[in-house]
Design a protein around this motif. Sequence first.
Motif, mmCIF file in Angstrom:
data_model
loop_
_atom_site.group_PDB
_atom_site.id
_atom_site.type_symbol
_atom_site.label_atom_id
_atom_site.label_comp_id
_atom_site.label_asym_id
_atom_site.label_seq_id
_atom_site.Cartn_x
_atom_site.Cartn_y
_atom_site.Cartn_z
ATOM 1 N N SER A 18 0.808 -1.224 0.000
ATOM 2 C CA SER A 18 0.000 0.000 0.000
ATOM 3 C C SER A 18 0.840 1.271 0.000
ATOM 4 C CB SER A 18 -0.916 0.018 1.233
ATOM 5 O OG SER A 18 -0.143 0.099 2.427
ATOM 6 N N TRP A 20 2.472 2.493 2.510
ATOM 7 C CA TRP A 20 2.014 3.164 3.734
ATOM 8 C C TRP A 20 2.919 4.344 4.094
ATOM 9 C CZ3 TRP A 20 -2.097 2.077 7.100
ATOM 10 C CH2 TRP A 20 -2.062 2.721 8.345
ATOM 11 N N HIS A 210 -5.954 -5.651 5.398
ATOM 12 C CA HIS A 210 -6.350 -4.739 4.325
ATOM 13 C C HIS A 210 -6.027 -3.300 4.713
ATOM 14 C CE1 HIS A 210 -9.433 -7.445 2.051
ATOM 15 N NE2 HIS A 210 -8.476 -8.168 2.587
ATOM 16 N N CYS A 212 -6.918 0.789 3.425
ATOM 17 C CA CYS A 212 -7.834 1.613 2.630
ATOM 18 C C CYS A 212 -7.424 3.080 2.746
ATOM 19 C CB CYS A 212 -9.261 1.424 3.152
ATOM 20 S SG CYS A 212 -10.472 2.619 2.567
ATOM 21 N N GLU A 213 -7.517 3.794 1.627
ATOM 22 C CA GLU A 213 -7.317 5.246 1.640
ATOM 23 C C GLU A 213 -8.593 5.918 1.148
ATOM 24 O OE1 GLU A 213 -3.728 6.976 0.098
ATOM 25 O OE2 GLU A 213 -2.576 5.133 0.470
ATOM 26 N N ASP A 227 -8.194 4.101 -2.776
ATOM 27 C CA ASP A 227 -7.275 2.987 -3.015
ATOM 28 C C ASP A 227 -7.553 1.881 -2.002
ATOM 29 O OD1 ASP A 227 -5.011 2.131 -4.658
ATOM 30 O OD2 ASP A 227 -3.891 2.085 -2.789
ATOM 31 N N TRP A 228 -7.312 0.639 -2.442
ATOM 32 C CA TRP A 228 -7.534 -0.500 -1.546
ATOM 33 C C TRP A 228 -6.434 -1.539 -1.751
ATOM 34 C CZ3 TRP A 228 -12.017 -0.550 1.569
ATOM 35 C CH2 TRP A 228 -12.095 -1.647 2.453
ATOM 36 N N THR A 229 -5.871 -1.995 -0.647
ATOM 37 C CA THR A 229 -4.848 -3.044 -0.678
ATOM 38 C C THR A 229 -5.341 -4.205 0.163
ATOM 39 O OG1 THR A 229 -3.066 -1.422 -0.912
ATOM 40 C CG2 THR A 229 -2.454 -3.618 -0.139
ATOM 41 N N ARG A 292 -5.273 -3.420 -5.136
ATOM 42 C CA ARG A 292 -3.999 -4.145 -5.182
ATOM 43 C C ARG A 292 -4.174 -5.355 -4.276
ATOM 44 N NH1 ARG A 292 -1.552 1.144 -5.184
ATOM 45 N NH2 ARG A 292 -1.641 1.136 -2.919
#
Length: 353
Positions: A18, A20, A210, A212-213, A227-229, A292
């Motif tokens: 992600s 981060w 997981h 998330c943004e 966005d998601w990981t 992702r």
Amino acid sequence: TYDSGDYPQALEEAVALSDWHGFEGRREDAAKRGKLRGIGIANYADLSTGYPREWTEIEVCPGGVVNVQIGTMPTGQGHQTAFSQMVAEVLQAPYETIEVGYGDTDYLKDGGGTHSGRSMRMGAIVLSDASAKIIARAGRIAAHVLETADTDIEYADAMFSVAGTDRCISLFDVAAAARDRDDLPDDLKGELKEDADVYFPRAVIGSGCHVCEVEIDPETGVVEIIDWTAVDDVGRAINPMTLDGQTHGSVLQGVGQALMEDCAYDTGSGQMIGATFADYAMPRADTSPPFRTKLLEVPSPSNPLGIKPGSEGGTAVAPAVVANAIVDAMKEFGVDHIELPATPERVWRAINS
């Protein structure tokens, strides 16, 4: 007790995938556009139990088709693909020869349906067992037809051969011999089909992490998932593409719970005012974030193939990770909690309280 899993690895993989540590730069860019950007992270453990029995029957037909009947039925998860892949791999038969049927009570002796992440975990066991039985029986038939000892028979790519020679017979020709020849032992005559069942009451645990943004418009309270990981430990992944698709779908179901789905009632009449799909808010294609995804494959020791649930984790983790991201976006306003669903009104009130 959780049966297996590498929980620190899932966390580390999600943080890396992600980006981060690059988030603060993205937050600053969002602020220049008048948006509040937040990031959230959450972990989950997905308990899979469900109906503890499953059954299948597999028949090899002389015409070049492998018929599979199984009790668990799909509701869009891609069982046809994964089950066909499973049988083709064990039987070493072409994928296109496998035909899977479901739910026909004229054939089925048992079956638990689709729920609790059980279909591949239970189905893979019985499909593997029935396929192995077919190979064992077909090998004995091939030895009889080729006039050799059972121990001299080798099997590869749907073909039985006599070791050290060029004498061979295909799996489908063996099925024809079983049906047509009258010089076979009684236990080898008839249709080349076998069944298998399993009783498996033990729980299996899938897990993951997981990230998330989100971006929030402070003027309206509208939340957009940017966005998601997703990093998910599914044990052995039979079909990674199908699993990724299930991750997308399960996450969107959880996003619906986090942002919009609500059972609202008229305070005067007590009537539900979101009682149809025209009124009930649900996530749609334009709600879906870019994904992702990464699969971890830490086998479960509870079943021979090491399979874990791989379809419901996103639903479980999404509300937590979305709420964490929203609260992070509003931290400059002193917000440390938000009730779900985080509707624009609730977010706007939290910012302006």
